[in-house]
Design a protein around this motif. Structure first.
Motif, mmCIF file in Angstrom:
data_model
loop_
_atom_site.group_PDB
_atom_site.id
_atom_site.type_symbol
_atom_site.label_atom_id
_atom_site.label_comp_id
_atom_site.label_asym_id
_atom_site.label_seq_id
_atom_site.Cartn_x
_atom_site.Cartn_y
_atom_site.Cartn_z
ATOM 1 N N VAL A 32 -2.320 31.741 -1.912
ATOM 2 C CA VAL A 32 -3.125 31.268 -0.778
ATOM 3 C C VAL A 32 -2.864 32.134 0.451
ATOM 4 O O VAL A 32 -3.794 32.462 1.211
ATOM 5 N N LEU A 33 -1.610 32.528 0.670
ATOM 6 C CA LEU A 33 -1.294 33.408 1.794
ATOM 7 C C LEU A 33 -2.040 34.740 1.674
ATOM 8 O O LEU A 33 -2.604 35.249 2.657
ATOM 9 N N CYS A 34 -2.055 35.297 0.458
ATOM 10 C CA CYS A 34 -2.798 36.541 0.235
ATOM 11 C C CYS A 34 -4.294 36.339 0.489
ATOM 12 O O CYS A 34 -4.966 37.233 1.037
ATOM 13 N N LEU A 35 -4.816 35.175 0.122
ATOM 14 C CA LEU A 35 -6.231 34.868 0.378
ATOM 15 C C LEU A 35 -6.515 34.836 1.872
ATOM 16 O O LEU A 35 -7.527 35.365 2.347
ATOM 17 N N ILE A 36 -5.626 34.191 2.621
ATOM 18 C CA ILE A 36 -5.829 34.088 4.069
ATOM 19 C C ILE A 36 -5.813 35.484 4.715
ATOM 20 O O ILE A 36 -6.663 35.809 5.555
ATOM 21 N N ILE A 83 -6.443 45.009 -1.409
ATOM 22 C CA ILE A 83 -5.088 44.848 -1.976
ATOM 23 C C ILE A 83 -4.731 43.370 -2.106
ATOM 24 O O ILE A 83 -4.266 42.909 -3.156
ATOM 25 N N PHE A 84 -4.963 42.613 -1.034
ATOM 26 C CA PHE A 84 -4.599 41.193 -1.071
ATOM 27 C C PHE A 84 -5.491 40.405 -2.030
ATOM 28 O O PHE A 84 -5.030 39.443 -2.653
ATOM 29 N N HIS A 85 -6.754 40.814 -2.160
ATOM 30 C CA HIS A 85 -7.622 40.153 -3.142
ATOM 31 C C HIS A 85 -7.122 40.404 -4.563
ATOM 32 O O HIS A 85 -7.152 39.510 -5.422
ATOM 33 N N TYR A 86 -6.665 41.602 -4.829
ATOM 34 C CA TYR A 86 -6.127 41.928 -6.154
ATOM 35 C C TYR A 86 -4.888 41.080 -6.449
ATOM 36 O O TYR A 86 -4.758 40.488 -7.528
ATOM 37 N N GLN A 151 -10.333 30.353 -1.486
ATOM 38 C CA GLN A 151 -10.711 31.559 -0.750
ATOM 39 C C GLN A 151 -11.896 31.287 0.169
ATOM 40 O O GLN A 151 -11.888 31.668 1.349
ATOM 41 N N ASN A 152 -12.893 30.612 -0.347
ATOM 42 C CA ASN A 152 -14.115 30.434 0.426
ATOM 43 C C ASN A 152 -13.986 29.365 1.506
ATOM 44 O O ASN A 152 -14.655 29.442 2.538
#
Length: 595
Positions: A32-36, A83-86, A151-152
C-alpha cells in the motif's frame, strides 16, 4: 432467499475472504505504501505540466535550464511511478499466492476429515472444482482486485485533493458523480450475482460429469453409450454457456458503457463551464488542461474498478462454495472423550444389539450381536445388501451406529483415538486401490518402513516373486489406480500394504473375490500365517474360502439368521446349506464343462 439476506451473506463471505490477509499485514502495508508513492508521483505530473503551460508557454518564456530541470523532474516522476508500481504488483501477487496456498491446504485438510457419508452424497468432480477452479477464481480477488481497488481509491483521493486545489466548484461537481457511479455498481452486483452462482454451479456439474465419464470409460465404451454421454455433457455445457452469456449482457450494459456515458457528459459539462467563464473572466489554459487530465484520470480508476466488479462477484460466489465446504459438519466420527485412548491389545470384538442406518431412515443392521474372540476368524456371509460390509464400516468407525454397543477388548469403540483404531485394524477391500508412485511407495503407504521391511512383508504375502519380475523391481512405477497390474496383483500389493503395519485385527472384505484360482491358493497359504495371533473378520461370497472359520454368521436383510461353524451350519440345513450347495453345484458344472 431475500435480497437483503443475500447481500448480507455476500458481505459475510467477502469479510471471510479478506480475513485470510491477516497473516500478510507487513507485506500488504509495504504494498500500500508503494501504491501511495506511485500514485503521488503520477498525480504530480499534471500539476507540473500546468505550471509549465501557465508560467512559460503562454507567456512565451523559455529558459533552457529551468525547462530542462522541469522536464527531468517529470521523467523522474514517471520512472519513480513505474518502479513503485512494479514493486506493489509483485507484493500483491505474492500475497495472493500465499493466501490461495493456505486456503487450498485448509480445504484439502478439511476433505481428509469428512465422513464417508459426505462422499456418498457429493460427486468427486464437484469437490475437485471447489478446491481448484473456485480457489483460482478467488485468487484473482487478491491478485488483481485488491491492488486495483486500493490503488484507485488512493488515486481518486489524490485527484479530488488536486481538483479542489484548482477549482472548488468543479471539485464539488466531480464529487457529486460518486453516488451515480455507486448506483451503477450496486445494480451490477445485484443482477450479476445470480448468474455468477448459476455459472459456477454448472462449471461444477461439468467437472463432475467429466470425472464420472473418464472413470467409467470402460463401461461407456462397452455399452456403446458415447453418444448419450456426449449429449449429457453438451446439455450441461450449453447451460454453462447460457449463464456466461447472461452475465456478459450485464457486463456489456453496466460496466464500461454506462461509466463511459457518465464520462462524456462530465467532459461536456466541464468544457461548457470553462466556456461560460471565458466570457467574463480569463481562463488559464493550464487549468483547463489540468482539469480535463484529472477528469480523464478520475474515470480511468473508476473504469478499472468497474471492470474488476465481475471478478469480485465471481470471487464472492466461489468463496460461498468454498466456505460451504470448509463449514461442512459431516466429519468422520472421532474420539470425543477427554480421557486417554485405550490400547488395542488382544483384538477381541464385541457387537451388542447394534443397529445402523446410512440415511437415518432405513436400518441396514438390526440388533447385531456377536463376539469375535482374540485370534479367532469370524466370517460374514449372505446375499448382496444383507449388511456384511456395513459391519466392517461400523467397526472401522467410517459411519456412526445409532444404537447398541461396539467394544474392542472390552472398551467402547468411541473411546479409542483414530490413530489407535486405524493403526491396529487392517482393511483389505475387494477393489484394491493403488496410488501413483512406485511399488515400494504403495507398500509403505507413507510410512517410514525400510526397504528391508518392505521386502520382508512382500515375501510374507507371497508377492515378492511378482515384484522381482518387474523391470525395475520394487521401484517399478505404478500408474493411477494401478491400472497396468492385474486385479490379483493389485490385491496382493494391498495385502502387503496392510500387513506392513502388523494390525491386531484383520478385515477381509471380499479380499479374494477378484483373484484367480492359482493366485488364491498362494494367498490362502499366506492368510493362514497372517491370521495367527490376529482377530480376523472375513466377508465372503465364495464359501469355500471361509470353511475354516471359527464362527460363521449368516446375514439376511441386516439380521443374523444363522451362526455356527461350517459343519454346524451344513447340519442345520438352512440358508447357509442352500448357499453352499448352490455354489458347489455351480463349481461341479464348471469342472464338467472344462473336462
Amino acid at each position: 432467499m431475500s435480497q437483503r439476506k443475500e447481500r448480507k451473506q455476500q458481505w459475510m463471505t467477502l469479510k471471510r475472504l479478506l480475513a485470510y490477509l491477516k497473516g500478510e499485514r507487513k507485506r500488504l502495508s509495504f504494498a500500500v505504501l508503494c501504491l501511495i508513492l506511485a500514485s503521488g508521483a503520477e498525480l504530480t505530473g499534471p500539476i507540473l505540466i500546468k505550471h509549465v503551460l501557465d508560467e512559460y508557454v503562454t507567456k512565451q518564456r523559455f529558459p533552457t535550464n529551468t525547462l530542462m530541470m522541469l522536464g527531468m523532474a517529470y521523467v523522474s516522476l514517471l520512472i519513480v511511478a513505474a518502479i513503485f508500481h512494479y514493486v506493489q504488483l509483485v507484493l500483491f501477487q505474492t500475497t495472493a499466492m500465499h493466501v490461495i496456498q493456505t486456503m487450498r491446504n485448509d480445504l484439502f485438510a478439511k476433505v481428509q476429515k469428512l465422513s464417508l457419508r459426505f462422499y456418498d452424497l457429493t460427486p468427486v468432480g464437484s469437490l475437485v472444482s471447489r478446491i481448484t477452479n473456485d480457489t483460482e477464481a478467488i485468487k484473482d480477488l487478491y491478485m488483481t482486485v485488491l491492488s486495483t481497488f486500493v490503488q484507485n481509491i488512493v488515486f481518486l483521493t489524490g485527484i479530488f485533493i488536486a481538483m479542489f486545489s484548482l477549482n472548488v466548484t468543479l471539485g464539488l461537481f466531480c464529487l457529486s458523480l460518486l453516488p451515480l457511479i455507486g448506483l451503477i455498481m450496486m445494480n451490477y452486483r445485484k443482477y450479476s450475482s445470480q448468474s455468477f452462482l448459476h455459472m459456477r454451479e454448472k462449471l461444477s456439474a461439468l467437472n463432475a460429469k467429466l470425472h464420472e465419464s473418464i472413470q467409467g470409460m470402460m463401461i461407456v465404451q462397452a455399452f456403446r453409450q458415447q453418444k448419450r454421454v456426449r449429449q449429457e455433457f453438451q446439455t450441461i455445457n450449453e447451460a454453462h454457456h447460457a449463464a456466461w452469456m447472461k452475465n456478459m449482457k450485464w457486463n456489456g450494459l453496466l460496466l464500461r458503457p454506462a461509466v463511459d456515458l457518465v464520462y462524456v457528459f462530465s467532459i461536456m459539462l466541464i468544457l461548457s463551464y470553462f466556456g461560460t467563464q471565458s466570457f467574463t473572466n480569463t481562463v488559464e489554459v493550464g487549468v483547463i488542461y489540468a482539469f480535463v487530465a484529472y477528469i480523464d484520470r478520475f474515470f480511468e480508476p473508476v473504469n478499472m474498478m468497474m471492470s474488476r466488479l465481475a471478478t469480485v462477484q465471481q470471487a464472492i460466489v466461489a468463496g460461498e462454495r468454498v466456505f460451504a465446504l470448509s463449514d461442512e459438519k459431516e466429519e468422520e466420527v472421532e474420539n470425543r472423550t477427554t480421557h486417554p485412548s485405550p490400547v488395542i491389545a488382544s483384538g477381541e470384538i464385541q457387537f451388542d444389539n447394534v443397529s445402523f442406518s446410512y440415511d437415518g431412515e432405513r436400518d441396514v443392521l438390526k440388533n447385531i450381536s456377536f463376539t469375535a474372540k482374540a485370534g479367532q476368524m469370524v466370517a460374514l456371509v449372505g446375499h448382496t445388501g444383507s449388511g456384511k460390509s456395513s459391519i466392517s464400516n461400523v467397526l472401522m468407525r467410517f459411519y456412526p451406529y445409532h444404537s447398541g454397543e461396539v467394544r474392542l477388548d472390552g472398551e467402547l469403540l468411541e473411546q479409542f483415538s483414530e490413530q489407535e483404531l486405524r493403526s491396529n485394524i487392517g482393511l483389505v477391500l475387494q477393489d484394491s486401490f493403488l496410488f501413483s508412485g512406485d511399488v515400494a511407495h504403495n507398500v509403505r503407504f507413507f510410512s517410514n518402513a525400510s526397504m528391508a521391511r518392505v521386502e520382508e512383508v512382500c515375501q510374507f504375502v507371497q508377492v515378492s516373486r511378482f515384484i522381482e519380475k518387474l523391470p525395475e523391481g520394487y521401484h517399478h512405477p505404478v500408474a493411477e489406480r494401478g491400472s497396468r497390474f492385474s486385479s490379483g496383483e493389485r490385491q496382493l500389493l494391498s495385502f502387503a500394504r496392510t500387513m506392513i503395519r502388523e494390525p491386531r485385527i484383520l478385515i477381509l472384505d471380499e479380499a479374494t473375490a477378484t483373484i484367480d484360482t492359482q493366485t488364491e491358493e498362494a494367498l490362502q497359504r499366506a492368510l493362514q500365517v497372517m491370521r495367527q495371533g490376529r482377530t480376523t473378520l472375513a466377508i465372503a461370497h465364495r464359501l469355500s474360502t471361509i470353511q475354516a472359520a471359527d464362527l460363521i454368521l449368516v446375514l439376511h436383510q441386516g439380521v443374523i439368521i444363522e451362526r455356527g461353524t461350517h459343519e454346524e451350519l451344513l447340519a442345520l440345513g438352512g440358508q447357509y446349506y442352500r448357499m453352499f450347495s448352490l455354489q458347489q453345484g455351480i463349481m461341479e458344472k464348471i469342472q464338467l464343462n472344462s473336462d
